[in-house]
Structure formats: structure tokens, C-alpha cells
Write a protein that holds these residues in place. Structure first.
Motif, PDB file in Angstrom:
ATOM      1  N   UNK A 127      -1.064  -5.667  11.797  1.00  0.00           N
ATOM      2  CA  UNK A 127      -1.022  -4.485  12.663  1.00  0.00           C
ATOM      3  C   UNK A 127       0.404  -3.948  12.784  1.00  0.00           C
ATOM      4  N   UNK A 128       1.357  -4.858  12.974  1.00  0.00           N
ATOM      5  CA  UNK A 128       2.757  -4.417  13.089  1.00  0.00           C
ATOM      6  C   UNK A 128       3.224  -3.742  11.811  1.00  0.00           C
ATOM      7  N   UNK A 129       2.866  -4.298  10.649  1.00  0.00           N
ATOM      8  CA  UNK A 129       3.257  -3.722   9.363  1.00  0.00           C
ATOM      9  C   UNK A 129       2.710  -2.305   9.210  1.00  0.00           C
ATOM     10  N   UNK A 130       1.463  -2.107   9.594  1.00  0.00           N
ATOM     11  CA  UNK A 130       0.827  -0.787   9.450  1.00  0.00           C
ATOM     12  C   UNK A 130       1.473   0.219  10.398  1.00  0.00           C
ATOM     13  N   UNK A 131       1.678  -0.173  11.653  1.00  0.00           N
ATOM     14  CA  UNK A 131       2.245   0.749  12.652  1.00  0.00           C
ATOM     15  C   UNK A 131       3.683   1.125  12.292  1.00  0.00           C
TER      16      UNK A 131
ATOM     17  N   UNK B 184       0.817  -1.210   0.000  1.00  0.00           N
ATOM     18  CA  UNK B 184       0.000   0.000   0.000  1.00  0.00           C
ATOM     19  C   UNK B 184       0.850   1.259   0.000  1.00  0.00           C
ATOM     20  N   UNK B 185       0.510   2.206  -0.853  1.00  0.00           N
ATOM     21  CA  UNK B 185       1.271   3.445  -0.986  1.00  0.00           C
ATOM     22  C   UNK B 185       0.406   4.674  -0.701  1.00  0.00           C
ATOM     23  N   UNK B 186      -0.687   4.481   0.090  1.00  0.00           N
ATOM     24  CA  UNK B 186      -1.572   5.598   0.377  1.00  0.00           C
ATOM     25  C   UNK B 186      -0.824   6.670   1.152  1.00  0.00           C
ATOM     26  N   UNK B 187      -1.113   7.916   0.806  1.00  0.00           N
ATOM     27  CA  UNK B 187      -0.425   9.037   1.462  1.00  0.00           C
ATOM     28  C   UNK B 187      -0.910   9.166   2.898  1.00  0.00           C
ATOM     29  N   UNK B 188      -0.007   9.387   3.854  1.00  0.00           N
ATOM     30  CA  UNK B 188      -0.427   9.574   5.247  1.00  0.00           C
ATOM     31  C   UNK B 188      -1.104  10.920   5.433  1.00  0.00           C
ATOM     32  N   UNK B 189      -1.907  11.011   6.491  1.00  0.00           N
ATOM     33  CA  UNK B 189      -2.612  12.249   6.812  1.00  0.00           C
ATOM     34  C   UNK B 189      -2.652  12.412   8.323  1.00  0.00           C
ATOM     35  N   UNK B 190      -2.783  13.644   8.820  1.00  0.00           N
ATOM     36  CA  UNK B 190      -2.899  13.843  10.267  1.00  0.00           C
ATOM     37  C   UNK B 190      -4.210  13.244  10.785  1.00  0.00           C
ATOM     38  N   UNK B 191      -4.112  12.445  11.860  1.00  0.00           N
ATOM     39  CA  UNK B 191      -5.279  11.754  12.408  1.00  0.00           C
ATOM     40  C   UNK B 191      -5.341  11.989  13.910  1.00  0.00           C
ATOM     41  N   UNK B 192      -6.499  12.390  14.403  1.00  0.00           N
ATOM     42  CA  UNK B 192      -6.718  12.475  15.850  1.00  0.00           C
ATOM     43  C   UNK B 192      -6.861  11.058  16.378  1.00  0.00           C
ATOM     44  N   UNK B 193      -5.798  10.545  16.988  1.00  0.00           N
ATOM     45  CA  UNK B 193      -5.778   9.148  17.386  1.00  0.00           C
ATOM     46  C   UNK B 193      -6.777   8.862  18.498  1.00  0.00           C
ATOM     47  N   UNK B 194      -7.003   9.833  19.385  1.00  0.00           N
ATOM     48  CA  UNK B 194      -7.968   9.601  20.463  1.00  0.00           C
ATOM     49  C   UNK B 194      -9.377   9.420  19.911  1.00  0.00           C
ATOM     50  N   UNK B 195      -9.718  10.194  18.851  1.00  0.00           N
ATOM     51  CA  UNK B 195     -11.045  10.061  18.239  1.00  0.00           C
ATOM     52  C   UNK B 195     -11.154   8.736  17.490  1.00  0.00           C
ATOM     53  N   UNK B 196     -10.079   8.374  16.791  1.00  0.00           N
ATOM     54  CA  UNK B 196     -10.083   7.109  16.049  1.00  0.00           C
ATOM     55  C   UNK B 196     -10.295   5.927  16.982  1.00  0.00           C
TER      56      UNK B 196
ATOM     57  N   UNK C 212       0.504  10.986  12.257  1.00  0.00           N
ATOM     58  CA  UNK C 212       0.541  11.070  10.794  1.00  0.00           C
ATOM     59  C   UNK C 212       0.592   9.647  10.249  1.00  0.00           C
ATOM     60  N   UNK C 213      -0.515   9.198   9.618  1.00  0.00           N
ATOM     61  CA  UNK C 213      -0.585   7.819   9.128  1.00  0.00           C
ATOM     62  C   UNK C 213      -1.715   7.703   8.124  1.00  0.00           C
ATOM     63  N   UNK C 214      -1.828   6.496   7.534  1.00  0.00           N
ATOM     64  CA  UNK C 214      -2.951   6.194   6.651  1.00  0.00           C
ATOM     65  C   UNK C 214      -4.150   5.826   7.523  1.00  0.00           C
ATOM     66  N   UNK C 215      -5.253   6.535   7.347  1.00  0.00           N
ATOM     67  CA  UNK C 215      -6.403   6.363   8.240  1.00  0.00           C
ATOM     68  C   UNK C 215      -6.958   4.945   8.184  1.00  0.00           C
ATOM     69  N   UNK C 216      -7.168   4.431   6.972  1.00  0.00           N
ATOM     70  CA  UNK C 216      -7.751   3.101   6.833  1.00  0.00           C
ATOM     71  C   UNK C 216      -6.847   2.033   7.444  1.00  0.00           C
ATOM     72  N   UNK C 217      -5.556   2.131   7.145  1.00  0.00           N
ATOM     73  CA  UNK C 217      -4.621   1.146   7.674  1.00  0.00           C
ATOM     74  C   UNK C 217      -4.528   1.193   9.180  1.00  0.00           C
ATOM     75  N   UNK C 218      -4.419   2.407   9.760  1.00  0.00           N
ATOM     76  CA  UNK C 218      -4.284   2.525  11.209  1.00  0.00           C
ATOM     77  C   UNK C 218      -5.546   2.045  11.915  1.00  0.00           C
ATOM     78  N   UNK C 219      -6.696   2.320  11.316  1.00  0.00           N
ATOM     79  CA  UNK C 219      -7.953   1.827  11.890  1.00  0.00           C
ATOM     80  C   UNK C 219      -7.982   0.305  11.882  1.00  0.00           C
ATOM     81  N   UNK C 220      -7.509  -0.314  10.807  1.00  0.00           N
ATOM     82  CA  UNK C 220      -7.468  -1.774  10.739  1.00  0.00           C
ATOM     83  C   UNK C 220      -6.501  -2.334  11.785  1.00  0.00           C
ATOM     84  N   UNK C 221      -5.372  -1.664  11.981  1.00  0.00           N
ATOM     85  CA  UNK C 221      -4.391  -2.148  12.954  1.00  0.00           C
ATOM     86  C   UNK C 221      -4.966  -2.158  14.366  1.00  0.00           C
TER      87      UNK C 221
END
Length: 416
Positions: free
Chosen positions: A378-382, A261-273, A299-308
């Protein structure tokens, strides 16, 4: 001092200075330069000679009204007066230095006879000059040693920097082949290694994806045949095993997609996620509780971090009976801690938890869905987001999953 560059510089400096000191000592021993006391005897003879000339033929010497100026050499003056007294011709002579010239002032009846002293050792003595010479030599040697040490360790510095910039995919960035020959050779070797690693990793991931894809056809045929099994209990057992095979194939394909996956990272409010994931999983009857939620942006890919985080929370609530999650934030890092009440993992197996298809006890875990790839994904995404995952047993029981991500100070996008 612990770096190779510093050690090489010190070694070169010590070797060169040692050689210079030895050679200088040999030269001083061979030439045996006079010291200030050894210069007194010729001065006594010179004073006696000039005094007699002034008495016998005063026109041959120049007599001044005052002694020579400059800085008086106290020790030489005292030694010379003592030597003159010992010889029986006491004189209040003065030895001084003016404009780097050593001058001797001899009192006579008409005034002062002033003459230059050509053989007087330099101010401070020979060893004073030797110290200055060695100090200058040391400074020059250190500069040369640092230059050559930097040049010698350049390939190693290049290797160190290349390793530090290895991405989450394990591939080295391409290095510019410029600079000295050694650096160009090292850069070329690293670029070649990076190319081979990338090719090998892509080949393996394509193999995994192809295997997962090709498994779907025989799985579909097996499912169709299982539907015709007359015994209901046997049919259900066949369908359950086929479902597990299908999940393994799908998980393998998902792992490949995450790796490539090469999706561009974006700022994410981790507490909300995390809060949204907890609410979602609770509606699906998972026992998950949010115990702390500090505002933090990653700063991460939202879909990937949510899956992790979904994989980690499901893993804790399924195998650990219930899950508790806390989001903590500092100036540099965001730490998400997930703990549960499960039996934990045997210490001799805890180092294998991130391996694909890992199961603590395959016989006991057949009741749980999944292919054993949740933690791997999960480890790969993080790691791709610049973070890390640590898993350890709790006390007295349970498992603690700790995710650490770097803080970004960019404003996050609106939560989805």
C-alpha cells in the motif's frame, strides 16, 4: 539569509567593504585633505590682496557690476566675513557655486571683483564624497559577491534539485552535464550514483521475485505429500502452514510487480473508488463503514490504488474488529482516514509497520490470513501516486491510518 548563497554573499561583501574602508581611512589620514574651515585663511589673504590691487592698480583686476550668480555657500560666506572682520578689513563678500565652480565675489567701490576659488573643498565636504564612494563600492561589491556566491553554490543547488526530483522508486533523474566544471563533475557523480542505485534495486527485486517463484515448486510437492498424511488433524495443520508459505511467495511476487509497474496514471474519483471498495468488502462480511465521502479526484493507477485501499481496509477490519473510513478534500490534498477499534500497535514498534513481513505478535496473528506485506504494498502504491501514509495509535485505543494524496483538477474517467 539562511541560505548558503546569501551567507557567502554577505561574507564576501563584508570582507571587501571592510578592506576598502580601512584602506580609504589610511589614505585620508596620510593625505589629510583640507576641510572648509581650513580654506578660510587663504581666502582672507586672497580678499585682502585683491582689494589692495583694486585700489592701487585698478586696471589689473576686472570689476563687474554684479556679484557672481549660483548657489550661495552660507556657511563659507559667514565664516569668511567673520575672518575678515577679525583681521580689520570687513567686507560683505559672497562665496557661491555655479556650474560646479567655486566663486568668490568681493565688493569694491566700482562694483564686484569675481574670482574663482581653486582650493575650495567640494560641496558637502570630503566626507560627503567618501560616503558616495563607499556606497558605490558597496553596490559593486554586492553584485560581484552575488555572482561568485552563485557560482560557488551551483553544485549544491544541483544536488538539492536532484534530491527534490527523486521519484517514488528512489532513482534520481539523469542530469545534463553542462555548465562550469564543478557543475559537470557534480552532475556526473549524481548520474553515476543513480545508475548504481537503480541497478542494485533491480537486482534485489529480481532476487525476491526469483525466490518467490522458486518456492512454488517445493510448496507444491509439500502439498501433495501432505495430502497423504493419514491423521486428519496433522494433515490440516500441514496444509495451513503450506497455505501461509504460498501466500508469502505470492505476496513477494506481487510486491515486485507493484515496484516495477509502469502503468500510466489516470484521474480517479477517490470518493467513488472508496465507496465501491466498502460495498465490496461488506459483501465479503468485513465490518467496514463509510462515514464521510467528499468528492475528490486523484491522479494514480486505478488498479494499484484500489489494491492499496483494499489492503488498508482489510487490515483495519481484520486486526481492529471494525473499520470506519472518511474521505476529506481540500484545495490541495485529499485525505482518507481509516480508524478501527483494535488494540493498536506498541509505540516502540509503530515505526516498523511498513517493513516487509512485519507482524506485531506472530503468535497472536496466526489466526489471520496474510503474509505481512499489505502495508508495504500500500505504501509503495501511494508513494508512486505522489502521496503519503501515516499510521498512529488512536485514543484511547485503535489504529488510525491516514492517506494523503494531491488533488488533480482534471476530469476523471467514468468509474469502472
Amino acid at each position: 539569509m539562511n541560505t548558503l548563497r546569501a551567507k557567502l554573499a554577505v561574507l564576501l561583501t563584508v570582507v571587501i567593504i571592510s578592506v576598502v574602508c580601512i584602506l580609504t581611512g589610511i589614505l585620508v589620514y596620510l593625505f589629510d585633505p583640507p576641510n572648509e574651515r581650513e580654506a578660510i585663511a587663504p581666502l582672507v589673504d586672497q580678499v585682502e590682496l585683491l582689494t589692495r590691487v583694486g585700489q592701487v592698480a585698478p586696471r589689473l583686476v576686472i570689476v563687474q557690476q554684479a556679484a557672481a550668480g549660483g548657489e550661495v555657500e552660507t556657511n563659507l560666506t559667514a565664516w569668511l566675513r567673520d575672518a575678515l572682520t577679525a583681521r580689520g578689513i570687513p567686507r560683505d563678500v559672497i562665496v557661491s557655486r555655479k556650474d560646479d565652480l567655486a566663486l568668490l565675489s568681493i565688493p569694491v567701490d566700482q562694483g564686484w571683483i569675481v574670482t574663482q576659488i581653486p582650493d575650495l573643498p567640494p560641496a558637502g565636504g570630503v566626507f560627503h564624497l567618501l560616503l558616495i564612494w563607499l556606497a558605490l563600492t558597496t553596490l559593486g561589491t554586492m553584485a560581484v559577491a552575488l555572482f561568485f556566491a552563485n557560482r560557488m553554490v551551483k553544485p549544491l543547488v544541483l544536488l538539492e534539485r536532484a534530491i527534490e526530483t527523486v521519484g517514488a522508486d528512489g532513482v534520481l533523474p539523469e542530469l545534463a552535464m553542462t555548465g562550469p566544471a564543478e557543475v559537470r563533475v557534480a552532475a556526473g557523480a549524481l548520474n553515476s550514483l543513480s545508475s548504481r542505485l537503480k541497478s542494485a534495486m533491480e537486482s534485489r527485486m529480481r532476487l525476491v521475485a526469483a525466490a518467490g517463484h522458486d518456492l512454488r515448486t517445493p510448496i507444491t510437492r509439500m502439498r501433495l505429500r501432505a495430502e497423504f498424511v493419514t491423521d486428519e488433524e496433522d494433515r490440516q495443520m500441514w496444509l495451513k502452514d503450506i497455505d501461509e508459505l504460498e501466500k508469502i511467495a505470492d505476496s513477494a511476487i506481487l510486491l515486485v510487480r507493484e515496484d516495477s509497474g509502469k502503468s500510466a496514471p489516470e484521474p480517479i474519483r477517490l470518493d467513488i473508488l472508496v465507496s465501491d471498495l466498502v460495498d465490496e468488502l461488506r459483501t465479503l462480511s468485513y465490518d467496514v463503514t463509510l462515514t464521510n465521502s467528499a468528492a475528490a479526484t486523484a491522479l494514480a493507477n486505478r488498479t494499484g490504488l484500489s489494491r492499496a485501499f483494499r489492503n488498508l481496509l482489510i487490515n483495519a477490519s481484520t486486526h481492529g474488529k471494525r473499520a470506519r473510513v472518511a474521505v476529506q478534500s481540500s484545495a490541495k490534498d485529499i485525505v482518507v482516514v481509516i480508524d478501527d477499534d483494535g488494540p493498536g500497535i506498541p509505540p516502540d514498534l509503530i515505526g516498523q509497520v511498513f517493513e516487509p513481513f512485519f507482524r506485531v505478535d506472530r503468535a497472536r496473528t496466526k489466526q489471520f490470513d496474510g503474509a505481512g506485506l499489505g502495508l508495504t504494498i500500500a505504501k509503495e502504491i501511494v508513494q508512486r501516486a505522489g502521496g503519503s501514509i501515516k499510521i498512529q495509535n488512536g485514543s484511547p485505543r485503535g489504529l488510525i491510518q491516514t492517506v494523503t494524496l494531491p488533488v488533480t483538477h482534471s476530469l476523471p474517467a467514468e468509474p469502472h
